[in-house]
Design a protein around this motif. Structure first.
Motif, short mmCIF file in Angstrom:
data_model
loop_
_atom_site.label_atom_id
_atom_site.label_comp_id
_atom_site.label_asym_id
_atom_site.label_seq_id
_atom_site.Cartn_x
_atom_site.Cartn_y
_atom_site.Cartn_z
N ALA A 1 26.62 -6.65 32.08
CA ALA A 1 27.40 -5.47 31.69
C ALA A 1 27.11 -5.04 30.25
CB ALA A 1 28.89 -5.74 31.86
N ARG A 2 26.59 -5.96 29.44
CA ARG A 2 26.27 -5.63 28.04
C ARG A 2 25.24 -4.50 27.96
NH1 ARG A 2 28.48 -7.75 23.09
NH2 ARG A 2 26.93 -7.53 21.46
N TYR A 3 24.46 -4.34 29.03
CA TYR A 3 23.36 -3.39 29.03
C TYR A 3 23.67 -2.12 29.81
CZ TYR A 3 21.14 -7.36 26.94
OH TYR A 3 20.86 -8.40 26.09
N ILE A 4 24.94 -1.80 29.87
CA ILE A 4 25.38 -0.49 30.37
C ILE A 4 25.38 0.48 29.20
CG2 ILE A 4 27.32 0.80 31.34
CD1 ILE A 4 28.14 -1.77 32.81
N ASP A 5 24.79 1.64 29.38
CA ASP A 5 24.73 2.66 28.32
C ASP A 5 26.06 3.41 28.31
OD1 ASP A 5 24.23 4.84 26.66
OD2 ASP A 5 22.15 5.04 27.33
N THR A 6 26.85 3.18 27.25
CA THR A 6 28.19 3.77 27.20
C THR A 6 28.17 5.27 26.89
OG1 THR A 6 28.40 2.99 24.91
CG2 THR A 6 29.35 1.61 26.65
N GLU A 7 27.03 5.81 26.48
CA GLU A 7 26.93 7.27 26.36
C GLU A 7 26.91 7.92 27.73
OE1 GLU A 7 23.93 8.91 23.91
OE2 GLU A 7 24.39 7.64 22.18
N VAL A 8 26.37 7.22 28.70
CA VAL A 8 26.32 7.72 30.08
C VAL A 8 27.57 7.30 30.83
CG1 VAL A 8 24.99 7.70 32.24
CG2 VAL A 8 23.80 7.59 30.04
N PHE A 9 28.01 6.08 30.61
CA PHE A 9 29.18 5.53 31.30
C PHE A 9 30.20 5.09 30.25
CE2 PHE A 9 25.40 4.47 33.90
CZ PHE A 9 25.69 5.27 35.01
N PRO B 1 31.05 4.42 37.73
CA PRO B 1 31.68 5.21 38.79
C PRO B 1 31.47 4.56 40.16
CG PRO B 1 30.36 6.59 37.34
CD PRO B 1 30.01 5.17 37.01
N PRO B 2 32.21 5.00 41.18
CA PRO B 2 32.08 4.42 42.51
C PRO B 2 30.63 4.42 43.02
CG PRO B 2 34.00 5.85 42.43
CD PRO B 2 33.27 6.03 41.13
N GLY B 3 30.20 3.27 43.50
CA GLY B 3 28.88 3.16 44.09
C GLY B 3 27.74 2.94 43.12
N VAL B 4 27.99 3.12 41.82
CA VAL B 4 26.93 2.89 40.83
C VAL B 4 26.79 1.39 40.62
CG1 VAL B 4 26.19 3.22 38.45
CG2 VAL B 4 27.28 5.10 39.68
N ALA C 1 22.72 1.28 36.68
CA ALA C 1 23.14 1.58 35.31
C ALA C 1 22.11 1.08 34.30
CB ALA C 1 24.50 0.94 35.03
N GLN C 2 21.59 -0.13 34.50
CA GLN C 2 20.57 -0.64 33.58
C GLN C 2 19.28 0.15 33.70
OE1 GLN C 2 19.70 -4.73 33.12
NE2 GLN C 2 21.82 -5.41 33.01
N ALA D 1 18.24 5.48 39.93
CA ALA D 1 18.06 5.67 38.49
C ALA D 1 16.73 6.37 38.21
CB ALA D 1 18.11 4.31 37.78
N TYR D 2 15.69 5.95 38.88
CA TYR D 2 14.35 6.53 38.70
C TYR D 2 14.35 8.03 38.98
CZ TYR D 2 9.47 7.48 40.06
OH TYR D 2 8.20 8.02 40.20
N ARG D 3 15.00 8.43 40.06
CA ARG D 3 15.02 9.85 40.45
C ARG D 3 15.78 10.71 39.44
NH1 ARG D 3 11.81 12.20 44.65
NH2 ARG D 3 11.88 10.86 46.49
N GLN D 4 16.61 10.11 38.61
CA GLN D 4 17.29 10.88 37.57
C GLN D 4 16.31 11.37 36.51
OE1 GLN D 4 20.38 11.89 37.48
NE2 GLN D 4 21.38 10.62 39.03
N PHE D 5 15.14 10.72 36.41
CA PHE D 5 14.19 11.02 35.33
C PHE D 5 12.81 11.42 35.83
CE2 PHE D 5 17.47 8.28 33.68
CZ PHE D 5 17.71 8.76 32.41
#
Length: 231
Positions: free
Chosen positions: A96-104, A110-113, A118-119, A165-169
């Motif tokens: 969980a330390r490697y969750i980007d808090t700017e995004v989350f 969120p549900p299903g993520v 997230a990483q 995650a890949y498809r987001q970029f």
């Protein structure tokens, strides 16, 4: 075939794979074309350009079949990059330390993520920063190597979470219209991608026993090609 549980991470059984034993040959992007173009005079590509070979009959393929790199094309190769420790509320070395808090915000998913999803988003944002320092963008990426570790309590890597995650970029536009294709985040209804990008790199993704930093589930390397200068 699985190894015994990894020391210090109870119940983790994963294939024994060492990156040093992997040889990758890559491919893709600045010009996206169908396989039928092989006979159309695009190969070999002009000096300073790349030509992407895409699967036939798909309007939104996720990766390329290969890329041809023209003579004297300037290339950039990143090191392996993992997610940044952007969630100080989570214990050091935890996933969980490697969750980007700017995004989350607050590190709450969120549900299903999934944690891998997230990483993956975290890593790909770091890839974008790395490319920018070299004068490049996501659209310049021609190949990608992805190393995934299975999350705590799971027997296998989370390939579906990584792909979301890949498809987001990457690979999130229609080949026929050029318009963005909606992308799901977790189990939510698909929405516009975080970064609209037609690039479809050649890519492999493989499960690996241990990534170099405790808590990492994703590590990514990319190759990018500098666009040819206009005369």
């Amino acid at each position: 075939m699985s190894t015994p549980a990894t020391p210090g991470r109870p119940g983790r059984k994963v294939p024994t794979v060492r990156r040093s034993a992997i040889l990758a040959s890559a491919a893709v992007v600045l010009l996206a074309i169908p396989a039928s173009a092989v006979a159309g005079g695009l190969f070999p590509p002009r000096p300073g350009t790349t030509v992407t070979l895409l699967p036939a009959g798909q309007d939104n393929p996720s990766i390329a079949d290969g890329v041809a790199i023209g003579k004297n094309t300037a290339l950039y190769k990143s090191s392996g990059l993992g997610p940044a420790a952007l969630n100080p509320a989570a214990p050091a070395g935890s996933e969980a330390r490697y969750i980007d808090t700017e995004v989350f915000p607050g590190g709450v998913l969120p549900p299903g993520v999934t944690i891998t999803e997230a990483q993956g988003i975290n890593v790909l944002r770091r890839i974008g920063e790395n490319l920018a320092r070299a004068g490049l963008t996501y659209q310049d990426v021609i190949s990608m190597r992805v190393f995934l570790q299975n999350p705590d309590g799971q027997e296998r890597m989370d390939f579906n979470g990584w792909n979301r995650a890949y498809r987001q970029f990457f690979a999130n536009t229609s080949l026929s219209t050029g318009k963005p294709v909606l992308v799901p985040l977790g189990s939510a209804a698909p929405t516009p991608p975080m970064v609209v990008n037609p690039a479809r790199p050649s890519r492999f993704a493989i499960e690996i026993e241990n990534l170099p930093v405790n808590g990492w589930l994703v590590e990514v390397e990319v190759d990018a090609a500098y666009p040819a200068k206009k005369k």
